[in-house]
Design a protein around this motif. Structure first.
Motif, PDB file in Angstrom:
ATOM      1  N   UNK A 197     -52.547  24.670 -45.395  1.00 52.14           N
ATOM      2  CA  UNK A 197     -53.238  24.150 -46.572  1.00 52.14           C
ATOM      3  C   UNK A 197     -54.280  25.160 -47.046  1.00 52.14           C
ATOM      4  N   UNK A 198     -54.332  25.378 -48.358  1.00 55.46           N
ATOM      5  CA  UNK A 198     -55.370  26.214 -48.945  1.00 55.46           C
ATOM      6  C   UNK A 198     -55.702  25.698 -50.329  1.00 55.46           C
ATOM      7  N   UNK A 199     -56.865  26.126 -50.842  1.00 54.59           N
ATOM      8  CA  UNK A 199     -57.297  25.772 -52.189  1.00 54.59           C
ATOM      9  C   UNK A 199     -57.313  27.038 -53.034  1.00 54.59           C
ATOM     10  N   UNK A 200     -56.791  26.920 -54.253  1.00 54.67           N
ATOM     11  CA  UNK A 200     -56.673  28.079 -55.127  1.00 54.67           C
ATOM     12  C   UNK A 200     -57.141  27.715 -56.530  1.00 54.67           C
ATOM     13  N   UNK A 201     -57.960  28.568 -57.101  1.00 52.15           N
ATOM     14  CA  UNK A 201     -58.368  28.428 -58.498  1.00 52.15           C
ATOM     15  C   UNK A 201     -57.481  29.320 -59.352  1.00 52.15           C
ATOM     16  N   UNK A 202     -57.020  28.765 -60.471  1.00 46.51           N
ATOM     17  CA  UNK A 202     -56.134  29.495 -61.381  1.00 46.51           C
ATOM     18  C   UNK A 202     -56.819  29.604 -62.735  1.00 46.51           C
ATOM     19  N   UNK A 203     -56.997  30.835 -63.219  1.00 43.06           N
ATOM     20  CA  UNK A 203     -57.651  31.019 -64.505  1.00 43.06           C
ATOM     21  C   UNK A 203     -56.808  30.466 -65.645  1.00 43.06           C
ATOM     22  N   UNK A 204     -57.483  30.255 -66.781  1.00 44.99           N
ATOM     23  CA  UNK A 204     -56.843  29.583 -67.912  1.00 44.99           C
ATOM     24  C   UNK A 204     -55.750  30.416 -68.565  1.00 44.99           C
ATOM     25  N   UNK A 205     -55.884  31.719 -68.537  1.00 47.99           N
ATOM     26  CA  UNK A 205     -54.927  32.590 -69.224  1.00 47.99           C
ATOM     27  C   UNK A 205     -54.221  33.502 -68.225  1.00 47.99           C
ATOM     28  N   UNK A 206     -52.935  33.709 -68.452  1.00 45.36           N
ATOM     29  CA  UNK A 206     -52.205  34.702 -67.672  1.00 45.36           C
ATOM     30  C   UNK A 206     -52.469  36.090 -68.260  1.00 45.36           C
ATOM     31  N   UNK A 207     -52.131  37.106 -67.491  1.00 48.83           N
ATOM     32  CA  UNK A 207     -52.319  38.487 -67.943  1.00 48.83           C
ATOM     33  C   UNK A 207     -51.041  39.267 -67.688  1.00 48.83           C
ATOM     34  N   UNK A 208     -50.838  40.316 -68.481  1.00 47.69           N
ATOM     35  CA  UNK A 208     -49.672  41.168 -68.286  1.00 47.69           C
ATOM     36  C   UNK A 208     -49.791  41.905 -66.956  1.00 47.69           C
TER      37      UNK A 208
ATOM     38  N   UNK B  35     -43.833  23.368 -58.233  1.00 48.69           N
ATOM     39  CA  UNK B  35     -44.408  22.092 -58.631  1.00 48.69           C
ATOM     40  C   UNK B  35     -45.563  22.200 -59.606  1.00 48.69           C
ATOM     41  N   UNK B  36     -45.967  23.434 -59.941  1.00 48.58           N
ATOM     42  CA  UNK B  36     -47.099  23.635 -60.849  1.00 48.58           C
ATOM     43  C   UNK B  36     -46.639  24.356 -62.103  1.00 48.58           C
ATOM     44  N   UNK B  37     -46.948  23.775 -63.264  1.00 51.34           N
ATOM     45  CA  UNK B  37     -46.610  24.353 -64.555  1.00 51.34           C
ATOM     46  C   UNK B  37     -47.901  24.813 -65.226  1.00 51.34           C
ATOM     47  N   UNK B  38     -48.126  26.103 -65.244  1.00 48.06           N
ATOM     48  CA  UNK B  38     -49.363  26.629 -65.817  1.00 48.06           C
ATOM     49  C   UNK B  38     -49.366  26.438 -67.322  1.00 48.06           C
ATOM     50  N   UNK B  39     -50.443  25.825 -67.842  1.00 47.88           N
ATOM     51  CA  UNK B  39     -50.602  25.628 -69.272  1.00 47.88           C
ATOM     52  C   UNK B  39     -51.683  26.576 -69.787  1.00 47.88           C
ATOM     53  N   UNK B  40     -51.341  27.486 -70.701  1.00 46.27           N
ATOM     54  CA  UNK B  40     -52.346  28.422 -71.216  1.00 46.27           C
ATOM     55  C   UNK B  40     -53.561  27.684 -71.767  1.00 46.27           C
ATOM     56  N   UNK B  41     -54.750  28.158 -71.399  1.00 42.92           N
ATOM     57  CA  UNK B  41     -55.975  27.541 -71.866  1.00 42.92           C
ATOM     58  C   UNK B  41     -56.547  26.498 -70.932  1.00 42.92           C
ATOM     59  N   UNK B  42     -55.877  26.233 -69.811  1.00 36.66           N
ATOM     60  CA  UNK B  42     -56.358  25.238 -68.852  1.00 36.66           C
ATOM     61  C   UNK B  42     -56.617  25.898 -67.502  1.00 36.66           C
ATOM     62  N   UNK B  43     -57.854  25.765 -67.017  1.00 38.81           N
ATOM     63  CA  UNK B  43     -58.214  26.275 -65.695  1.00 38.81           C
ATOM     64  C   UNK B  43     -58.001  25.169 -64.662  1.00 38.81           C
ATOM     65  N   UNK B  44     -57.433  25.522 -63.527  1.00 33.48           N
ATOM     66  CA  UNK B  44     -57.096  24.538 -62.512  1.00 33.48           C
ATOM     67  C   UNK B  44     -57.605  24.952 -61.142  1.00 33.48           C
ATOM     68  N   UNK B  45     -57.972  23.956 -60.349  1.00 37.01           N
ATOM     69  CA  UNK B  45     -58.185  24.140 -58.916  1.00 37.01           C
ATOM     70  C   UNK B  45     -57.111  23.311 -58.218  1.00 37.01           C
ATOM     71  N   UNK B  46     -56.342  23.968 -57.356  1.00 37.69           N
ATOM     72  CA  UNK B  46     -55.176  23.357 -56.741  1.00 37.69           C
ATOM     73  C   UNK B  46     -55.311  23.322 -55.221  1.00 37.69           C
ATOM     74  N   UNK B  47     -54.793  22.267 -54.638  1.00 43.69           N
ATOM     75  CA  UNK B  47     -54.572  22.266 -53.196  1.00 43.69           C
ATOM     76  C   UNK B  47     -53.102  22.572 -52.970  1.00 43.69           C
ATOM     77  N   UNK B  48     -52.829  23.594 -52.180  1.00 44.95           N
ATOM     78  CA  UNK B  48     -51.471  24.086 -51.994  1.00 44.95           C
ATOM     79  C   UNK B  48     -51.090  24.071 -50.519  1.00 44.95           C
ATOM     80  N   UNK B  49     -49.784  24.180 -50.307  1.00 45.02           N
ATOM     81  CA  UNK B  49     -49.249  24.476 -48.992  1.00 45.02           C
ATOM     82  C   UNK B  49     -48.609  25.867 -49.065  1.00 45.02           C
ATOM     83  N   UNK B  50     -48.958  26.713 -48.102  1.00 44.58           N
ATOM     84  CA  UNK B  50     -48.413  28.072 -48.069  1.00 44.58           C
ATOM     85  C   UNK B  50     -47.433  28.176 -46.903  1.00 44.58           C
ATOM     86  N   UNK B  51     -46.225  28.664 -47.216  1.00 46.47           N
ATOM     87  CA  UNK B  51     -45.169  28.768 -46.217  1.00 46.47           C
ATOM     88  C   UNK B  51     -44.706  30.214 -46.099  1.00 46.47           C
TER      89      UNK B  51
END
Length: 264
Positions: A170-181, A221-237
């Motif tokens: 288990x880990x927590x990850x913050x995802x910024x609102x915009x993707x980058x090239x 299971x996660x669909x990134x929406x441009x303009x929305x910042x998220x904090x997620x709880x994930x499982x890493x395998x």
């Protein structure tokens, strides 16, 4: 790519919970056969068909514009999603029957189709249900039935723990609102999410965060929406023996902890 095979069984049809005599998927004939206690938690069970006690299709279980009802068996608990409220409670296997305990639920009010879903699935689970398993390594089917309630037919999909052969981390990850090239040898104009790992103490207070980095892969299971910042709880395998073009780590969404629309 899935190299770790689920702990399931290869018998064509199992009409009771007596699973003895079925070979395990790993081809080891000396391995102990999987039990129903192990098989049920290895899959998410999605509702495909439903009949009432008269043999008619129970349309109440399929109303509304939402994902189908899904049952999850984990740590001796049954969890139901896809209705108005999430339902959960203990369960046990007695002979050929699945017996659910008292179901707890949140108290949210919803539109009528979802309320009907909730009431109808509770009716089924309030009585002991005879179990029948049609086993297949990738898409098993589970039938639950009783004279009082009717019949449910559910399709199994392997959980990430089953597919990757471990409990994950288990880990927590913050995802910024915009993707980058970001450069990619095989994908022109590839876009990456900018992410950083967060840590929290026992009281849920953030204690640290890592440097921002680019995530070249997706999060299951996660669909990134441009303009929305998220904090997620994930499982890493860890992915066993990935192909040259695939990462050796897989990230699977557990819960969206925070979702904030960021103004430009």
């Amino acid at each position: 790519m899935l190299l770790t095979k689920p702990a399931a069984i290869t018998c064509a049809l199992i009409t009771t919970l007596a699973l003895s005599g079925c070979a395990s998927l790993n081809g080891d004939s000396d391995a102990a056969p999987a039990s129903a206690d192990a098989l049920l938690p290895s899959y998410y069970w999605t509702l495909e068909e439903a009949e009432d006690q008269h043999g008619n299709r129970n349309q109440d279980l399929f109303g509304g514009d939402a994902e189908p009802l899904q049952l999850r068996f984990d740590n001796n608990m049954i969890n139901v999603s896809g209705a108005c409220n999430r339902l959960s409670g203990s369960y046990s296997i007695k002979g050929d029957d699945l017996v659910a305990g008292n179901l707890m639920q949140t108290m949210m009010a919803c539109e009528e189709p979802f309320m009907l879903r909730e009431g109808s699935i509770k009716t089924y689970l309030e009585t002991p249900l005879e179990m029948a398993l049609e086993a297949h390594p990738h898409s098993p089917r589970l039938t639950l039935s009783s004279d009082e309630a009717g019949k449910l037919v559910l399709q199994g999909k392997a959980t990430p723990q089953t597919r990757y052969g471990s409990e994950g981390k288990t880990l927590f990850m913050e995802v910024q609102a915009q993707t980058v090239a970001c450069p990619h040898l095989l994908i022109p104009d590839h876009q990456c999410m900018r992410v950083r790992e967060l840590t929290y103490d026992a009281q849920g207070l953030k204690t640290s965060d890592s440097e921002w980095t680019l995530l070249y892969q997706g999060i299951e299971g996660f669909d990134h929406q441009p303009g929305t910042r998220n904090i997620l709880r994930l499982q890493r395998f860890v992915v066993a023996n990935p192909r040259a073009d695939e990462p050796g780590i897989a990230y699977v969404l557990d819960t969206v902890i925070e979702s904030v629309r960021v103004m430009e």
